[in-house]
Design an enzyme around this catalytic site. Structure first.
Site, short mmCIF file in Angstrom:
data_model
loop_
_atom_site.label_atom_id
_atom_site.label_comp_id
_atom_site.label_asym_id
_atom_site.label_seq_id
_atom_site.Cartn_x
_atom_site.Cartn_y
_atom_site.Cartn_z
N GLN A 231 20.74 35.38 -47.35
CA GLN A 231 21.11 34.01 -46.95
C GLN A 231 19.85 33.22 -46.64
O GLN A 231 18.90 33.76 -46.08
CB GLN A 231 22.02 34.04 -45.72
CG GLN A 231 23.42 34.56 -45.99
CD GLN A 231 24.28 33.62 -46.84
OE1 GLN A 231 23.91 32.48 -47.10
NE2 GLN A 231 25.41 34.11 -47.29
N ASP A 279 27.70 46.32 -54.30
CA ASP A 279 26.98 45.22 -54.95
C ASP A 279 26.47 45.71 -56.30
O ASP A 279 26.17 46.89 -56.48
CB ASP A 279 25.80 44.75 -54.09
CG ASP A 279 25.35 43.35 -54.46
OD1 ASP A 279 25.72 42.39 -53.75
OD2 ASP A 279 24.65 43.20 -55.48
N ASP A 322 32.24 38.25 -50.39
CA ASP A 322 31.23 37.18 -50.36
C ASP A 322 30.62 37.09 -51.76
O ASP A 322 29.45 37.43 -51.96
CB ASP A 322 30.18 37.53 -49.29
CG ASP A 322 29.14 36.44 -49.12
OD1 ASP A 322 29.29 35.35 -49.71
OD2 ASP A 322 28.15 36.69 -48.39
N CYS A 349 30.38 30.06 -51.05
CA CYS A 349 29.54 28.85 -51.03
C CYS A 349 30.02 27.86 -52.08
O CYS A 349 29.37 26.84 -52.31
CB CYS A 349 28.07 29.21 -51.24
SG CYS A 349 27.77 30.02 -52.79
#
Ligand SMILES: C[S@@+](CC[C@H](N)C(=O)[O-])C[C@H]1O[C@@H](n2cnc3c(N)ncnc32)[C@H](O)[C@@H]1O
Length: 391
Positions: A231, A279, A322, A349
């Site tokens: 981030q 991930d 996320d 986002c």
């Protein structure tokens, strides 16, 4: 093309001013609600026009002095007072949720950023005639000598870069966390850069210092690689994660899909018996495994691969997702629905892909609330946390 006097009525979702000429809509950068200006028309299409400001006639009462000297960079809201920026982002999210997900009354008050300028811990600069950015939504290059979004150490490095021969470089990324990394695509003489950096990569190869840098968030330490996501607003990372975690009421096993360097997983480890992070980026998972070790945490596992498909064999009480701006894939959504976690905490986002995914998930889940968190002051971007409970 001709010139006209135009009044700014409101902003579009990208933060450009909207006005009208003979009832036709016109989009104008650096134009805030309440501004009136003499505008040159640069594009005149059947249904819309585009223009640029030649001269301001009246200035909006919501304008503030900016620290950034550049026009049309990546910060279309920088001249708008911060409270109005927050209102713009909250309303934009409400409109998108109503339009694309049929959700009303779910968006809460936005959480403001602690820092409004010099907050970014990472920027990527293009090298053309000097270093800089492409102007908002164009291919026009804007050379810069500093960036009011980027933190001080990045600005020092920009100044040094501007004294170097950059003719063989294409792109330069600077990450300034507890330590500093410079990632160069192309070739530069790095002698003058070394005293500003802990790590320098050139064309993918480590040419100076450490392979990884570190950052701290609250009492946790994180290794960050050259290719791993982290981030960008250091003042708000812990606020984002703690807010997301506080919204989960169930305990047991948590999945952290799209876990990056393992940040959310390691924060979650205090509250859940078991956490599994997934991930696709090898560099990020290598960091995540190392971060688990550095922080002495032993109830978290990490898997490298596509989170959308790998989650299908797992069980969880709560799933945190996320994803990148593209959101979840259809398989990802189906697999999450099959796992049937009691709660889903969806961090995003991109409000448009969030709305698209919520529109499907809401068939089996109640979207309890969506909390906007301003991680990106002066830009039109906003981070969002959606809380979903199994019906
Ligand atoms: C917005 S970042 C979030 C990272 C992390 N949660 C954090 O806060 O630092 C999105 C992450 O998704 C990862 N990613 C992209 N596509 C993926 C996929 N199909 N499966 C798993 N991870 C993916 C990227 O490598 C990146 O780390």
């Amino acid at each position: 093309m001709y010139m006209k006097k135009v009044k700014c009525e409101r902003l579009n979702d990208q933060g450009q001013g909207i006005g009208y000429i003979d009832n036709k809509i016109i989009f104008i950068p650096e134009f805030l609600p309440g501004d009136e200006a003499l505008v040159r028309i640069t594009k005149d299409k059947k249904n819309y026009m585009e223009g640029v400001i030649i001269d301001y006639i009246t200035l909006s009462k919501d304008r503030v002095k900016t620290v950034c000297p550049y026009l049309n960079c990546g910060c279309p809201l920088k001249a708008l007072n911060y409270q109005k920026q927050l209102e713009f982002k909250q309303e934009k999210l409400q409109n998108i949720m109503r339009k694309f997900a049929g959700l009303t009354d779910v968006v809460t008050d936005i959480i403001p950023s602690k820092e409004i300028s010099y907050y970014r811990n990472k920027i990527t600069l293009k090298v053309k005639n000097g270093i800089g950015y492409y102007k908002n939504g164009t291919n026009d290059f804007l050379p810069i000598d500093g960036c009011a979004l980027a933190e001080t150490r990045i600005n020092e490095i920009i100044k040094v870069l501007n004294t170097l021969d950059l003719s063989n470089a294409k792109e330069i990324t600077i990450k300034a966390m507890d330590e500093v990394m410079i990632i160069i695509k192309g070739k530069i003489d790095i002698n003058k850069l070394q005293k500003y950096a802990d790590s320098i990569y050139m064309d993918g190869k480590l040419v100076y210092g450490k392979a990884f840098i570190t950052d701290s968030i609250d009492d946790l330490k994180f290794k960050v690689g050259k290719d791993s996501f982290f981030q960008v607003n250091n003042s708000m990372i812990s606020v984002l994660y703690k807010t997301a975690i506080s919204l989960a009421t169930k305990k047991g096993t948590a999945l952290d899909l799209f876990c990056g360097t393992g940040t959310i997983s390691l924060f979650l480890s205090k509250y859940f018996d078991k956490v599994i992070g997934i991930d696709i980026n090898e560099d990020a998972i290598e960091c995540a495994l190392e971060n688990r070790k550095i922080n002495n945490i032993n109830n978290v596992d990490f898997i490298c691969g596509d989170a959308n498909t790998l989650c299908q064999d797992l069980k969880a009480d709560v799933i945190f997702v996320d994803p990148p701006r593209s959101g979840l894939s259809k398989d990802g959504i189906n697999n999450i629905l099959n796992i049937k976690p009691k709660e889903i905490i969806y961090i995003s986002c991109d409000p448009i892909t969030l709305a698209r995914d919520l529109n499907i998930l809401k068939e089996k889940y109640i979207v309890e609330k969506i909390i906007p968190v301003d991680l990106f002051p002066n830009t039109y971007h906003v981070e969002n946390i959606a809380v979903l409970n199994l019906c």
